[in-house]
Design a protein around this motif. Structure first.
Motif, PDB file in Angstrom:
ATOM      1  N   LYS A  51     -30.545 -52.134  28.134  1.00  8.91           N
ATOM      2  CA  LYS A  51     -31.369 -51.852  29.314  1.00  8.91           C
ATOM      3  C   LYS A  51     -31.519 -50.344  29.514  1.00  8.91           C
ATOM      4  CE  LYS A  51     -29.901 -55.945  31.932  1.00  8.91           C
ATOM      5  NZ  LYS A  51     -29.220 -56.407  33.154  1.00  8.91           N
ATOM      6  N   ASN A  52     -30.409 -49.633  29.427  1.00 11.57           N
ATOM      7  CA  ASN A  52     -30.445 -48.184  29.628  1.00 11.57           C
ATOM      8  C   ASN A  52     -31.273 -47.490  28.559  1.00 11.57           C
ATOM      9  OD1 ASN A  52     -28.761 -48.373  31.895  1.00 11.57           O
ATOM     10  ND2 ASN A  52     -26.903 -48.232  30.655  1.00 11.57           N
ATOM     11  N   LYS A  53     -31.184 -47.984  27.328  1.00  9.47           N
ATOM     12  CA  LYS A  53     -31.958 -47.379  26.245  1.00  9.47           C
ATOM     13  C   LYS A  53     -33.456 -47.620  26.426  1.00  9.47           C
ATOM     14  CE  LYS A  53     -28.166 -47.677  22.929  1.00  9.47           C
ATOM     15  NZ  LYS A  53     -27.598 -48.408  21.786  1.00  9.47           N
ATOM     16  N   VAL A  54     -33.814 -48.807  26.900  1.00  4.42           N
ATOM     17  CA  VAL A  54     -35.229 -49.097  27.161  1.00  4.42           C
ATOM     18  C   VAL A  54     -35.746 -48.199  28.282  1.00  4.42           C
ATOM     19  CG1 VAL A  54     -36.845 -50.831  27.985  1.00  4.42           C
ATOM     20  CG2 VAL A  54     -35.106 -51.461  26.324  1.00  4.42           C
ATOM     21  N   LYS A  55     -34.998 -48.077  29.360  1.00  6.78           N
ATOM     22  CA  LYS A  55     -35.434 -47.215  30.466  1.00  6.78           C
ATOM     23  C   LYS A  55     -35.557 -45.765  30.019  1.00  6.78           C
ATOM     24  CE  LYS A  55     -32.303 -48.488  33.493  1.00  6.78           C
ATOM     25  NZ  LYS A  55     -31.582 -48.607  34.787  1.00  6.78           N
ATOM     26  N   SER A  56     -34.610 -45.313  29.212  1.00  7.37           N
ATOM     27  CA  SER A  56     -34.678 -43.945  28.697  1.00  7.37           C
ATOM     28  C   SER A  56     -35.912 -43.762  27.809  1.00  7.37           C
ATOM     29  CB  SER A  56     -33.409 -43.635  27.915  1.00  7.37           C
ATOM     30  OG  SER A  56     -33.469 -42.347  27.338  1.00  7.37           O
ATOM     31  N   ASP A  57     -36.221 -44.763  27.006  1.00  3.44           N
ATOM     32  CA  ASP A  57     -37.395 -44.688  26.138  1.00  3.44           C
ATOM     33  C   ASP A  57     -38.686 -44.637  26.959  1.00  3.44           C
ATOM     34  OD1 ASP A  57     -38.328 -44.957  23.213  1.00  3.44           O
ATOM     35  OD2 ASP A  57     -39.501 -46.502  24.239  1.00  3.44           O
ATOM     36  N   LEU A  58     -38.761 -45.439  28.017  1.00  2.36           N
ATOM     37  CA  LEU A  58     -39.946 -45.446  28.882  1.00  2.36           C
ATOM     38  C   LEU A  58     -40.092 -44.118  29.625  1.00  2.36           C
ATOM     39  CD1 LEU A  58     -39.687 -49.052  30.369  1.00  2.36           C
ATOM     40  CD2 LEU A  58     -41.360 -48.227  28.698  1.00  2.36           C
ATOM     41  N   GLU A  59     -38.987 -43.584  30.110  1.00  4.15           N
ATOM     42  CA  GLU A  59     -39.036 -42.295  30.809  1.00  4.15           C
ATOM     43  C   GLU A  59     -39.484 -41.185  29.870  1.00  4.15           C
ATOM     44  OE1 GLU A  59     -35.084 -41.986  32.261  1.00  4.15           O
ATOM     45  OE2 GLU A  59     -35.528 -42.961  34.189  1.00  4.15           O
ATOM     46  N   SER A  60     -39.002 -41.225  28.649  1.00  2.00           N
ATOM     47  CA  SER A  60     -39.415 -40.227  27.662  1.00  2.00           C
ATOM     48  C   SER A  60     -40.906 -40.329  27.378  1.00  2.00           C
ATOM     49  CB  SER A  60     -38.610 -40.414  26.378  1.00  2.00           C
ATOM     50  OG  SER A  60     -39.045 -39.524  25.367  1.00  2.00           O
ATOM     51  N   PHE A  61     -41.410 -41.556  27.308  1.00  2.00           N
ATOM     52  CA  PHE A  61     -42.838 -41.758  27.066  1.00  2.00           C
ATOM     53  C   PHE A  61     -43.684 -41.168  28.198  1.00  2.00           C
ATOM     54  CE2 PHE A  61     -46.509 -44.466  28.116  1.00  2.00           C
ATOM     55  CZ  PHE A  61     -47.299 -44.224  27.013  1.00  2.00           C
ATOM     56  N   LEU A  62     -43.268 -41.376  29.437  1.00  2.00           N
ATOM     57  CA  LEU A  62     -44.031 -40.882  30.581  1.00  2.00           C
ATOM     58  C   LEU A  62     -44.148 -39.361  30.583  1.00  2.00           C
ATOM     59  CD1 LEU A  62     -42.642 -43.150  33.451  1.00  2.00           C
ATOM     60  CD2 LEU A  62     -44.861 -43.328  32.330  1.00  2.00           C
ATOM     61  N   LYS A  63     -43.178 -38.687  29.998  1.00  2.00           N
ATOM     62  CA  LYS A  63     -43.167 -37.223  30.019  1.00  2.00           C
ATOM     63  C   LYS A  63     -43.721 -36.604  28.744  1.00  2.00           C
ATOM     64  CE  LYS A  63     -38.916 -37.398  32.791  1.00  2.00           C
ATOM     65  NZ  LYS A  63     -37.470 -37.068  32.814  1.00  2.00           N
ATOM     66  N   SER A  64     -44.333 -37.412  27.873  1.00  2.00           N
ATOM     67  CA  SER A  64     -44.662 -36.938  26.530  1.00  2.00           C
ATOM     68  C   SER A  64     -46.147 -36.699  26.285  1.00  2.00           C
ATOM     69  CB  SER A  64     -44.131 -37.943  25.490  1.00  2.00           C
ATOM     70  OG  SER A  64     -42.747 -38.096  25.590  1.00  2.00           O
ATOM     71  N   LYS A  65     -46.931 -36.499  27.320  1.00  2.00           N
ATOM     72  CA  LYS A  65     -48.369 -36.314  27.122  1.00  2.00           C
ATOM     73  C   LYS A  65     -48.660 -35.125  26.207  1.00  2.00           C
ATOM     74  CE  LYS A  65     -52.748 -35.666  29.541  1.00  2.00           C
ATOM     75  NZ  LYS A  65     -53.441 -35.588  30.855  1.00  2.00           N
ATOM     76  N   GLN A  66     -48.088 -33.976  26.506  1.00  2.00           N
ATOM     77  CA  GLN A  66     -48.341 -32.786  25.690  1.00  2.00           C
ATOM     78  C   GLN A  66     -47.823 -32.961  24.267  1.00  2.00           C
ATOM     79  OE1 GLN A  66     -50.215 -30.383  26.818  1.00  2.00           O
ATOM     80  NE2 GLN A  66     -50.338 -31.320  28.850  1.00  2.00           N
ATOM     81  N   TYR A  67     -46.703 -33.656  24.125  1.00  2.00           N
ATOM     82  CA  TYR A  67     -46.134 -33.888  22.795  1.00  2.00           C
ATOM     83  C   TYR A  67     -47.074 -34.733  21.940  1.00  2.00           C
ATOM     84  CZ  TYR A  67     -42.868 -35.506  19.207  1.00  2.00           C
ATOM     85  OH  TYR A  67     -42.271 -35.801  18.017  1.00  2.00           O
ATOM     86  N   TYR A  68     -47.603 -35.809  22.507  1.00  2.00           N
ATOM     87  CA  TYR A  68     -48.530 -36.659  21.760  1.00  2.00           C
ATOM     88  C   TYR A  68     -49.805 -35.902  21.406  1.00  2.00           C
ATOM     89  CZ  TYR A  68     -45.954 -41.056  22.175  1.00  2.00           C
ATOM     90  OH  TYR A  68     -45.008 -42.062  22.042  1.00  2.00           O
ATOM     91  N   GLN A  69     -50.294 -35.088  22.342  1.00  2.00           N
ATOM     92  CA  GLN A  69     -51.502 -34.307  22.070  1.00  2.00           C
ATOM     93  C   GLN A  69     -51.256 -33.312  20.940  1.00  2.00           C
ATOM     94  OE1 GLN A  69     -52.618 -32.592  25.847  1.00  2.00           O
ATOM     95  NE2 GLN A  69     -53.783 -34.394  26.469  1.00  2.00           N
ATOM     96  N   ARG A  70     -50.087 -32.704  20.929  1.00  2.00           N
ATOM     97  CA  ARG A  70     -49.777 -31.740  19.877  1.00  2.00           C
ATOM     98  C   ARG A  70     -49.707 -32.418  18.510  1.00  2.00           C
ATOM     99  NH1 ARG A  70     -44.947 -29.866  17.883  1.00  2.00           N
ATOM    100  NH2 ARG A  70     -43.736 -30.899  19.539  1.00  2.00           N
ATOM    101  N   LEU A  71     -49.253 -33.669  18.492  1.00  2.00           N
ATOM    102  CA  LEU A  71     -49.186 -34.413  17.237  1.00  2.00           C
ATOM    103  C   LEU A  71     -50.522 -35.006  16.827  1.00  2.00           C
ATOM    104  CD1 LEU A  71     -45.830 -36.403  17.678  1.00  2.00           C
ATOM    105  CD2 LEU A  71     -46.203 -34.301  16.375  1.00  2.00           C
ATOM    106  N   GLY A  72     -51.492 -34.981  17.746  1.00  2.00           N
ATOM    107  CA  GLY A  72     -52.791 -35.600  17.449  1.00  2.00           C
ATOM    108  C   GLY A  72     -52.723 -37.111  17.462  1.00  2.00           C
TER     109      GLY A  72
END
Length: 481
Positions: A199-220
């Motif tokens: 459960k904690n790992k899933v929540k951590s993964d979701l939180e990381s996704f929410l904060k990753s807009k610039q990271y995804y854009q940088r990767l294209g």
């Protein structure tokens, strides 16, 4: 005093007072005079008109239309109109004011007056029309639209309510493909019966996704994340989806593949979803194996990571399966599925969590007996055990005895109990494998273990094709006896 009393009670005086009061009221001659003066003033100016339709040519919902409607509903001038349409909102104390086709709403921004009207087309779809003085257009148009966006975000933040969308609209040409209802499912990630560490790992993964807009854009790469929830029926996959939606505060788009006519129709459904949403397809393996839908495998693959999947951002895709054995590996490859989560049948640890949440039991004299039955290989789904506990919640001891009886009955009918418990499904955790890194659950399939065991008894056989599982069961029982 007598003369004054007679004067005040005179019919002529009473009628005069009545007309005087009417004169200063909103519906009086003074109000009408103001209205005509405004029309005269408007006739001295040249206006620019902007239309904001509810849907575009491809029947995609116009997000600006939704924001403008919400903004206008917050204006006091809407409620001050001579007439307005009132509707109840999702909550009993919510009142929504909707523009009528002949109603004009006035707004003021940066000392400039703007006007909003509502038009209906022949097909029944609606369009908002913004009217601005041409001399004010360059000065206020862009700041005004940005102001609407800001106010809308503030309102949505205050009243955010998760919605469930289903593709069951009977008039898609008028209302789009989706109909929605408030999503009031009570499940959260915390209430689901899976490993606490997972459960904690899933929540951590979701939180990381929410904060990753610039990271995804940088990767294209498209800013989206795909999850596969795999396990037998009743293991909590749907409840976990509800918990994910509550955690993200995302709307859910639940696609029923039986109501999708072809690959193009599936693409259109995807185009009409919004950003910050969760797109769900349940029992995907059944549709792929049985081919019980008009959508092809190619259509599913393109839906998962084709060009159309990039028409939006900050989306989470969730697919559920009962098993992955007969699914084309192309469906499961990294990029299409980022995170694999296994939902096994109930084990003793999950049973204790259920006993604690459903019966308030942390320990009980029958727990050792239950643990022994689990160790012998018997199991039920969390839904089955939970239902037994709910039905017997007034007597925890009776509930535990009922669970024991059900598991013993189930164990007596299963040949797979001959295989050690260690071969059943279990949560492994996170595996890092480059691009496909994510949360994975793995299981050693009991049928595969059985086939290995059975192979020891048929080493002299020349047949290369695997036998049907039911036939193997009967043959194994015959040879064992």
């Amino acid at each position: 005093m007598v003369l004054l009393s007679l004067f005040l009670t005179s019919p002529v005086v009473i009628i005069g007072i009545y007309f005087l009061l009417r004169l200063v009221s909103k519906t009086s001659l003074l109000f009408i005079a103001k209205k005509w003066w405004r029309l005269l003033e408007d006739s001295c100016h040249v206006y620019q008109f902007y239309k904001i339709p509810k849907f575009n040519d491809h029947m995609q919902e116009n997000q600006l239309y939704t924001k403008v409607v919400t903004y206008l509903n917050s204006l006091s001038s809407v409620g001050d109109s001579n007439y307005a349409n009132l509707f109840t909102g999702n909550k009993s104390n919510d009142i929504t004011i909707v523009l009528d086709s002949d109603q004009v709403v006035t707004d003021t921004f940066l000392s400039a007056r703007v006007y909003w009207t509502n038009e209906k087309s022949k097909t029944g779809s609606t369009t908002l029309v913004l009217k601005i003085r041409r001399r004010d257009k360059r000065r206020i148009l862009r700041p005004y639209i940005q102001h609407i966006h800001t106010v809308f975000d503030e309102i949505e933040q205050r009243r955010k309510e998760v919605k469930l969308y289903i593709n069951a609209e009977t008039q898609p040409e008028k209302n789009g493909r989706w109909i929605s209802v408030p999503f009031t499912h009570p499940s959260t990630i915390e209430t689901t019966v899976i490993d606490a560490d997972l459960k904690n790992k899933v929540k951590s993964d979701l939180e990381s996704f929410l904060k990753s807009k610039q990271y995804y854009q940088r990767l294209g790469r498209v800013w989206k994340r795909s999850y596969l929830l795999c396990g037998p029926s009743g293991t909590g996959k749907s409840s976990f989806i509800a918990g994910m939606a509550k955690f993200l505060n995302y709307d859910i788009y639940d696609i029923d593949l039986r109501k999708v006519t072809d690959d193009s129709d599936l693409k259109m459904l995807l185009l009409q979803t919004t950003n910050k949403s969760m797109i769900v397809i349940e029992d995907l393996d059944r549709f792929l194996v049985e081919k019980s839908t008009a959508v092809t495998l190619s259509g599913i693959l393109n839906f998962m990571d084709g060009f159309f999947s990039s028409c939006g951002e900050e989306r989470v895709m969730v697919f559920t399966m009962n098993g992955k054995d007969h699914v084309d590996p192309a469906v499961l490859r990294p990029g299409r599925i980022d995170v694999h989560i296994q939902f096994p049948l109930c084990d003793f640890s999950a049973f204790k969590n259920l006993a604690n949440s459903h019966l308030g039991l942390k320990e009980h004299k029958l727990f050792p007996q239950v643990e022994e039955i689990f160790q012998s290989g018997a199991s039920l789904s969390p839904a089955e055990i939970g239902e037994i506990m709910i039905s017997n919640r007034s007597s925890p001891t009776r509930a535990l005895k009922s669970v024991i009886t059900a598991m013993q009955s189930n164990m007596g009918a299963r040949v797979v109990n001959k295989i050690p418990r260690s071969a059943s499904a279990r949560v492994v955790g996170i595996e890092d494998s480059g691009e496909s890194a994510g949360l994975y659950s793995e299981s050693v399939h009991t049928v595969r273990e059985f086939r290995k065991l059975y192979g020891l008894f048929r080493s002299k056989s020349s047949r290369k094709e695997p036998m049907d599982v039911d036939l193997q069961d009967r043959e194994y029982q015959r040879q064992s006896s």
